[in-house]
Structures are given as structure tokens and as C-alpha cells.
Design an enzyme around this catalytic site. Sequence first.
Site, short mmCIF file in Angstrom:
data_model
loop_
_atom_site.label_atom_id
_atom_site.label_comp_id
_atom_site.label_asym_id
_atom_site.label_seq_id
_atom_site.Cartn_x
_atom_site.Cartn_y
_atom_site.Cartn_z
N ASP A 107 34.08 33.12 -17.98
CA ASP A 107 32.87 32.46 -17.49
C ASP A 107 31.60 33.24 -17.84
O ASP A 107 30.63 32.69 -18.32
CB ASP A 107 32.95 32.22 -15.97
CG ASP A 107 33.32 33.46 -15.16
OD1 ASP A 107 33.52 34.55 -15.75
OD2 ASP A 107 33.40 33.36 -13.92
N ASP A 110 28.86 40.45 -17.60
CA ASP A 110 27.78 41.03 -16.81
C ASP A 110 27.71 42.52 -17.17
O ASP A 110 27.13 42.87 -18.20
CB ASP A 110 28.16 40.78 -15.34
CG ASP A 110 27.10 41.12 -14.34
OD1 ASP A 110 26.54 42.22 -14.44
OD2 ASP A 110 26.85 40.33 -13.42
N LYS A 138 24.94 37.98 -19.51
CA LYS A 138 23.80 38.69 -18.92
C LYS A 138 23.67 40.01 -19.68
O LYS A 138 24.10 41.06 -19.19
CB LYS A 138 24.09 39.01 -17.45
CG LYS A 138 24.11 37.85 -16.51
CD LYS A 138 24.27 38.40 -15.08
CE LYS A 138 24.52 37.33 -14.07
NZ LYS A 138 24.89 37.88 -12.74
N PHE A 159 22.03 36.31 -10.30
CA PHE A 159 23.31 35.74 -9.91
C PHE A 159 23.31 34.23 -10.08
O PHE A 159 22.34 33.55 -9.74
CB PHE A 159 23.61 36.11 -8.45
CG PHE A 159 25.03 35.88 -8.08
CD1 PHE A 159 26.02 36.78 -8.45
CD2 PHE A 159 25.40 34.75 -7.37
CE1 PHE A 159 27.35 36.56 -8.13
CE2 PHE A 159 26.73 34.52 -7.03
CZ PHE A 159 27.70 35.43 -7.41
N ASP A 166 31.34 31.17 -8.46
CA ASP A 166 31.19 31.02 -7.00
C ASP A 166 30.34 32.12 -6.38
O ASP A 166 30.17 33.20 -6.94
CB ASP A 166 32.57 31.10 -6.34
CG ASP A 166 33.12 32.52 -6.36
OD1 ASP A 166 33.19 33.11 -7.46
OD2 ASP A 166 33.43 33.06 -5.28
N ARG A 172 32.03 26.58 -6.86
CA ARG A 172 32.80 26.41 -8.12
C ARG A 172 32.84 24.97 -8.60
O ARG A 172 32.91 24.71 -9.79
CB ARG A 172 34.26 26.86 -7.91
CG ARG A 172 34.42 28.33 -7.64
CD ARG A 172 35.89 28.71 -7.77
NE ARG A 172 36.18 30.01 -7.18
CZ ARG A 172 36.01 31.18 -7.77
NH1 ARG A 172 35.51 31.24 -8.99
NH2 ARG A 172 36.31 32.31 -7.15
#
Length: 183
Positions: A107, A110, A138, A159, A166, A172
Site C-alpha cells: 500500500d 514510509d 512518502k 498520514f 486504516d 480500510r
Amino acid sequence: MITLHDKSFVPFISATEIATRVEELAAHFDALVSSNLQERNQPLLVLGILRGAVIFHSDLIRTCTANIEVEYLRTHSYKGLKSTGKVSIDVPPSFDVKDRHVVIVEDIVDSGLTLKTLVDLLLTKGATKVTTIVLLDKKDARTTPFTPTLVGFDIPDLFVVGYGLDYNGLGRNLPSIYQLSEL
Ligand code: XMP
Ligand code: MG
């Protein structure tokens, strides 16, 4: 604006924008699948990372009608809005990637720690090649150097939830992506 637990989130990437980008990524995915079949005479193993990547993974694999195999692994690192700085990966004893080309579908990248740890693990377990497709990147949050093979959207270090992602278990199921409201 939506509220999940104690936080507010604002619309960020629409379902239509996601679908358009998934179609673009599908062309690259298809090329990977075909070249792998030609080079190795073996289907690609397309690994979805539970639970955040389930929706992206299922949308992406359904763009392809050639032979592929599908597997899932679960990783943990996030608590609430932050990475714990440690990654754990649940690997079932039957999980076998020896001599396979594995495509990880994730997904979001980070800090980079989850994907770096996972790629290293697959190579240790004998995978011949590991390719990574991530929906969101990110880049500014990176602490562990890691460059995904394909990226859907570069996003700022804020975020996000929705489309599989989620906040403490909620969000989600949302068809589009929302960003934490800074207000
Ligand atoms: P690292 O830091 O290891 O993080 O690259 C990757 C994992 O952390 C989760 N993550 C998020 N989950 N919204 C989420 O819902 C976010 O903005 C976010 N940033 C990181 C995610 O599980 C990913 O696999
Ligand atoms: Mg995840």
C-alpha cells in the site's frame, strides 16, 4: 471531511484518480508478467502485504489475465499514526520463494523499513528477483534507503487512510484516499 476515532480526514485522492493510475500501472505489470513467463517459463508470484495492500493488490491482479500465482504475507510496524521502528513479518512454514521472481504489492512506503526488511527476507529465502509495486510513496519520510520499482503516487509525509489503509482499524473500506486534517 470524515472522522475516524478521534481524528478528522479530508479527501485526498479520488476513487477515479486511483482507478486511472491502477490502469497505468497495469500496463507495466503486464509487461513484467509477460517477460517473466518468457525468461523463466514460470508464473510470477504476486505477493500482497496484509492488510493494507489487499484492495490495491486485488485491483491490480484483476487487470491481468495471464498466468500468475498469488500469495499474502502479514507485516506489522505501525501503531496509530506512527511506525514503531520495528518490523515483524509472519512467514508460514509452507511459504516458498526459492528460484522465484516475486512481485511485492504494498500500500505505502514510509520509512522504508518494512519493504527493505521484506525484500532482504525474500532474497535470503532464495528468490531470484524481487520487484516492488507500491501505491503511495512518502519519499520525505525515508529513514532506510529504499526505492520501489513502481509507484502509484508520490505523497507528502502526512498520514492517509482509505482504499485499504486504516487508522487503528477504521477506514480500510473507503473507496478513496483521505489525508489527516492539519486543522
Ligand atoms: P514503513 O515505515 O516501514 O511503513 O515504510 C510501511 C507500513 O506502515 C504503514 N503506514 C501507513 N498506514 N497510513 C496508513 O494507514 C499511512 O499514512 C501510513 N504510513 C505507513 C503501512 O502499513 C505500511 O505497510
Ligand atoms: Mg502495510
